[in-house]
Design a protein around this motif. Structure first.
Motif, PDB file in Angstrom:
ATOM      1  N   GLU A 118      -3.852   5.048   1.757  1.00 39.93           N
ATOM      2  CA  GLU A 118      -5.259   4.722   2.007  1.00 39.93           C
ATOM      3  C   GLU A 118      -5.979   5.894   2.678  1.00 39.93           C
ATOM      4  OE1 GLU A 118      -5.705   2.084   0.334  1.00 39.93           O
ATOM      5  OE2 GLU A 118      -6.098   0.402   1.650  1.00 39.93           O
ATOM      6  N   HIS A 124      -4.276  -6.084  -5.787  1.00 40.29           N
ATOM      7  CA  HIS A 124      -5.422  -5.414  -6.432  1.00 40.29           C
ATOM      8  C   HIS A 124      -5.738  -5.948  -7.828  1.00 40.29           C
ATOM      9  CE1 HIS A 124      -6.167  -1.368  -4.266  1.00 40.29           C
ATOM     10  NE2 HIS A 124      -5.791  -2.274  -3.396  1.00 40.29           N
ATOM     11  N   ASP A 138      -0.297  -3.225  -2.615  1.00 36.60           N
ATOM     12  CA  ASP A 138      -1.529  -3.094  -3.400  1.00 36.60           C
ATOM     13  C   ASP A 138      -1.329  -3.609  -4.826  1.00 36.60           C
ATOM     14  OD1 ASP A 138      -2.989  -2.168  -1.319  1.00 36.60           O
ATOM     15  OD2 ASP A 138      -3.299  -0.137  -2.092  1.00 36.60           O
ATOM     16  N   HIS A 195      -1.558  -4.075   5.974  1.00 30.53           N
ATOM     17  CA  HIS A 195      -0.779  -2.844   5.775  1.00 30.53           C
ATOM     18  C   HIS A 195      -0.203  -2.404   7.123  1.00 30.53           C
ATOM     19  CE1 HIS A 195      -1.313  -1.861   1.603  1.00 30.53           C
ATOM     20  NE2 HIS A 195      -2.626  -1.934   1.674  1.00 30.53           N
ATOM     21  N   HIS A 255       3.060   0.432   0.805  1.00 33.03           N
ATOM     22  CA  HIS A 255       1.618   0.344   0.510  1.00 33.03           C
ATOM     23  C   HIS A 255       1.394   0.120  -0.982  1.00 33.03           C
ATOM     24  CE1 HIS A 255      -2.626   1.310   1.703  1.00 33.03           C
ATOM     25  NE2 HIS A 255      -2.695   1.311   0.384  1.00 33.03           N
ATOM     26  N   HIS A 267      -3.646   6.353  -5.468  1.00 34.35           N
ATOM     27  CA  HIS A 267      -3.092   5.061  -5.852  1.00 34.35           C
ATOM     28  C   HIS A 267      -2.600   5.050  -7.297  1.00 34.35           C
ATOM     29  CE1 HIS A 267      -4.976   3.756  -2.143  1.00 34.35           C
ATOM     30  NE2 HIS A 267      -4.468   2.558  -2.276  1.00 34.35           N
TER      31      HIS A 267
HETATM   32 ZN   LIG Z   1      -4.416   0.942  -0.901  1.00 37.72          ZN
END
Ligand SMILES: [Zn+2]
Length: 232
Positions: A33, A112, A108, A6, A104, A68
């Motif tokens: 984050e 993720h 992610d 990141h 970001h 998020h």
């Molecule tokens: Zn994140």
């Protein structure tokens, strides 16, 4: 995506918007984050682990609809852009910071498990390509290559390359259950996990910021140098 990559995204944005200082870029790429860390500490968002943690697949980001989700970072990025560009006339800064915030989310979503809601209260299936759950080693390769690519496009120096390489390698045990590592101590200790990630965020942002000052001559520099020599 892990903290070092990141942070490396700030290099890409700096290359596109060279007039913007590194500090707001570094903060923007990790804004989601940092919000996640704060909301976990306050007990508003929640993280759990399996009884034993052998890889990132055993860590579950069960509830993080504010830091998020898809809608909130995009909304915040649009708001920040509006204030900076339309309110203060800071065109490059507004665009760079908005891009940093949204980067970001995109990174992610690419790595993720299925843990990113469309917006808070969303009850449909959550988003995320699922690499951390189904193919963690593939995620490791994707993140490593991405980090190096950021360095290459930025034309960073060797210190920055070493930092991005070591920063990725340090996380290797998180991507494979077969490789033991510090993740074992995180079982049942989500607050320790949040603190560890917070420390990683701060350390990687500071180091990328410091080491980004050292750059290889870019093509423009090289061309000017060649012209100076030919006219001599
Ligand atoms: Zn994140």
């Amino acid at each position: 995506m892990f903290a070092i990559d990141h942070a490396a995204t700030a290099l890409l944005i700096k290359r596109r918007y060279p007039s913007v200082s590194m500090v707001p870029l570094l903060v923007s790429v990790q804004a989601m984050e940092l919000a996640w860390v704060a909301l976990n500490y306050f007990g508003i968002e929640r993280t759990t682990t399996e009884a034993t943690v052998r890889s990132v697949a055993d860590i579950h980001l069960v509830y993080m609809p504010y830091s998020h989700s898809v809608a909130i970072p995009i909304g915040v990025a649009a708001f920040v852009w509006l204030i900076l560009e339309k309110g203060f006339g800071k065109v490059a800064l507004g665009r760079a910071v908005a891009l940093g915030i949204v980067s970001h989310l995109i990174l992610d979503l690419a790595t993720h498990g299925h843990d990113i809601a469309l917006w808070p209260g969303w009850s449909g299936p959550k988003l995320g390509l699922g690499l951390y759950e189904t193919a963690p080693l593939a995620a490791f390769v994707v993140e490593f290559v991405y980090g190096i690519l950021c360095w290459y496009i930025y034309r960073g120096g060797t210190g920055l390359l070493a930092l991005i390489s070591l920063g990725n390698l340090a996380n290797l045990s998180f991507f494979s259950p077969a490789i033991p590592g510090p993740e074992e101590y995180l079982a049942g200790r989500p607050t320790l996990l949040v603190t560890m990630i917070f420390v990683q965020i701060v350390v990687t942002l500071v180091l990328v910021g410091v080491l980004s000052a050292d750059r290889q001559p870019n093509q423009v520099g090289r061309r000017l140098f060649a012209r100076a020599r030919s006219t001599r």
